[in-house]
Write a protein that holds these residues in place. Structure first.
Motif, PDB file in Angstrom:
ATOM      1  N   ALA A   1      35.000  -0.698  46.051  1.00  0.00           N
ATOM      2  CA  ALA A   1      34.555   0.690  45.959  1.00  0.00           C
ATOM      3  C   ALA A   1      35.478   1.518  45.069  1.00  0.00           C
ATOM      4  CB  ALA A   1      34.474   1.302  47.355  1.00  0.00           C
ATOM      5  N   PHE A   2      36.766   1.290  45.168  1.00  0.00           N
ATOM      6  CA  PHE A   2      37.754   2.040  44.386  1.00  0.00           C
ATOM      7  C   PHE A   2      37.507   1.883  42.891  1.00  0.00           C
ATOM      8  CE2 PHE A   2      41.876   2.309  42.229  1.00  0.00           C
ATOM      9  CZ  PHE A   2      42.422   3.472  42.752  1.00  0.00           C
ATOM     10  N   ASP A   3      37.249   0.661  42.440  1.00  0.00           N
ATOM     11  CA  ASP A   3      37.087   0.393  41.012  1.00  0.00           C
ATOM     12  C   ASP A   3      35.845   1.045  40.435  1.00  0.00           C
ATOM     13  OD1 ASP A   3      39.391  -1.072  41.048  1.00  0.00           O
ATOM     14  OD2 ASP A   3      38.427  -3.034  40.947  1.00  0.00           O
ATOM     15  N   ARG A   4      34.824   1.274  41.281  1.00  0.00           N
ATOM     16  CA  ARG A   4      33.591   1.883  40.821  1.00  0.00           C
ATOM     17  C   ARG A   4      33.449   3.331  41.257  1.00  0.00           C
ATOM     18  NH1 ARG A   4      30.889  -3.067  41.023  1.00  0.00           N
ATOM     19  NH2 ARG A   4      32.155  -3.593  42.834  1.00  0.00           N
TER      20      ARG A   4
ATOM     21  N   ALA B   1      31.255   3.452  49.366  1.00  0.00           N
ATOM     22  CA  ALA B   1      31.147   2.111  49.934  1.00  0.00           C
ATOM     23  C   ALA B   1      31.074   1.094  48.801  1.00  0.00           C
ATOM     24  CB  ALA B   1      29.910   2.018  50.827  1.00  0.00           C
ATOM     25  N   SER B   2      31.145  -0.180  49.140  1.00  0.00           N
ATOM     26  CA  SER B   2      31.063  -1.232  48.129  1.00  0.00           C
ATOM     27  C   SER B   2      29.646  -1.353  47.595  1.00  0.00           C
ATOM     28  CB  SER B   2      31.478  -2.577  48.731  1.00  0.00           C
ATOM     29  OG  SER B   2      32.772  -2.517  49.273  1.00  0.00           O
TER      30      SER B   2
ATOM     31  N   ILE C   1      28.663  -1.670  52.344  1.00  0.00           N
ATOM     32  CA  ILE C   1      29.561  -1.553  53.499  1.00  0.00           C
ATOM     33  C   ILE C   1      30.834  -0.830  53.070  1.00  0.00           C
ATOM     34  CG2 ILE C   1      30.939  -2.849  55.188  1.00  0.00           C
ATOM     35  CD1 ILE C   1      28.833  -5.044  55.045  1.00  0.00           C
ATOM     36  N   HIS C   2      31.338   0.037  53.933  1.00  0.00           N
ATOM     37  CA  HIS C   2      32.653   0.633  53.689  1.00  0.00           C
ATOM     38  C   HIS C   2      33.574   0.257  54.842  1.00  0.00           C
ATOM     39  CE1 HIS C   2      32.009   3.856  56.662  1.00  0.00           C
ATOM     40  NE2 HIS C   2      30.799   4.002  56.146  1.00  0.00           N
TER      41      HIS C   2
END
Length: 339
Positions: A91-94, A98-99, A104-105
């Protein structure tokens, strides 16, 4: 003091080392791993796990942890600090809450039980779970976008024992921002944001690890991290990990005690205009925001359902979006003043 070991990470006493926990592999074969920094003190003591970016758009905790480890001398530390600046790299990279891979987070129940053979985010959770298995205390750093006010969340009902609850309460007091006792709202608004039980700090407290969740300020990490650094240092001092005394917080703490009430929901669609500052204690029935139509008229006055305060006004997407809101949208979090 012996070498601290978790997974493939081995840290001698009095040292800081950085590593990664390999979690999953993308469709193109890219390895996805979780960054971890471990500071192992020269003397024995608690093992404090601190996580940032549990939600990928909430990176104030990331910056807090990157600044924090630069301010501590491991030779003067008692115990061990485990820092995870990016808990969910998918999630951080995008820059998503959530992913994208599975929706899901890691604010969901991903640690107890963990699922190392599950979907990509669950596999990340299984790797992070290995850090919980060696931790004695836990802080989960989140943030709300402006306008918001820093606050911490206590999970009394989830604590596995009175002793765990006592330590959790002491951690909240030391962190220094306004604490709110978290319970699932009776009006059903928990469905909009998830159950309290699913929060990692609640789950850790249920498994004997006193946990505290903190909402800092600003989704970009540029503001609010200094309060995060001060808060974590204060908790470490309270736990006896540092010699320095607990210091006053950098942000104002509200007087009194508060319990989570639920979320404010819009009846009308339009643009949300807050008319009070978050953290302002308002009487029941007070107007805290307007929903304004495209002709500039006020379509709805959003009012306080109880006496208490709004700790954040919400955008159309968690950690992002805008104040252009549809009908029935969650527009704010409310804490009720205990009487």
């Amino acid at each position: 003091m012996s070498v601290f070991e978790v997974g493939s990470l081995h840290v001698p006493a009095g040292e800081l080392r950085h590593g990664r926990l390999t979690a999953t592999t993308s469709a193109s074969g890219q390895v996805v791993s979780v960054p971890v920094s471990i500071m192992h003190g020269a003397e024995p003591g608690p093992v404090l796990l601190v996580t940032g970016a549990t939600h990928g758009t909430e990176i104030t905790g990331t910056r807090t942890l990157l600044k924090l480890i630069a301010r501590i001398d491991p030779a003067r530390l008692r115990g061990t600090l485990i820092s995870v600046p990016v808990t969910n790299p998918l999630a951080f990279d995008r820059a998503t809450y959530a992913s994208p891979e599975d929706g899901i987070h890691l604010g969901m129940p991903c640690y107890w039980p963990s699922d190392p053979a599950g979907s990509p985010t669950l596999r990340i959770g299984a790797q992070v779970r290995s850090l919980f298995d060696v931790a004695t205390h836990y802080i989960d750093l989140h943030n709300n976008a402006e306008p918001a006010v820093p606050m911490s969340m206590e999970f009394a009902a989830q604590c596995s024992s009175p002793e765990v609850r006592q330590v959790q309460r002491a951690m909240a007091e030391a962190f220094g921002v306004t604490p709110v006792l978290m319970t699932d709202p009776e009006d059903g608004t928990a469905e909009k944001v998830g159950s309290v039980d699913g929060q990692p700090a609640a789950a850790s407290s249920a498994h004997g690890i006193p946990g505290l969740m903190v909402e800092l300020l600003d989704e970009h990490g540029h503001q609010g991290y200094e309060a995060g650094v001060r808060g974590v240092l204060n908790v470490m001092s309270k736990l006896g990990m540092l010699e320095e005394p607990v210091a006053p917080q950098l942000v104002e703490r509200l007087q009194g005690s508060f319990t989570y009430h639920g979320v404010l929901t819009s009846r009308e669609s339009g643009v949300l205009f807050p008319v009070c500052d978050p953290g302002t204690v308002m009487e029941q029935g007070s107007v805290v925001a307007h929903i304004v139509g495209m002709d500039g008229s006020v379509l709805e006055e959003v009012k306080m359902p109880v006496t208490g305060f709004v700790w954040a006004f919400l955008t159309t997407a968690p950690g992002g979006g805008s104040f252009a809101v549809p009908e029935g949208h969650a527009v704010g979090f409310v804490a009720a003043a205990d009487v």
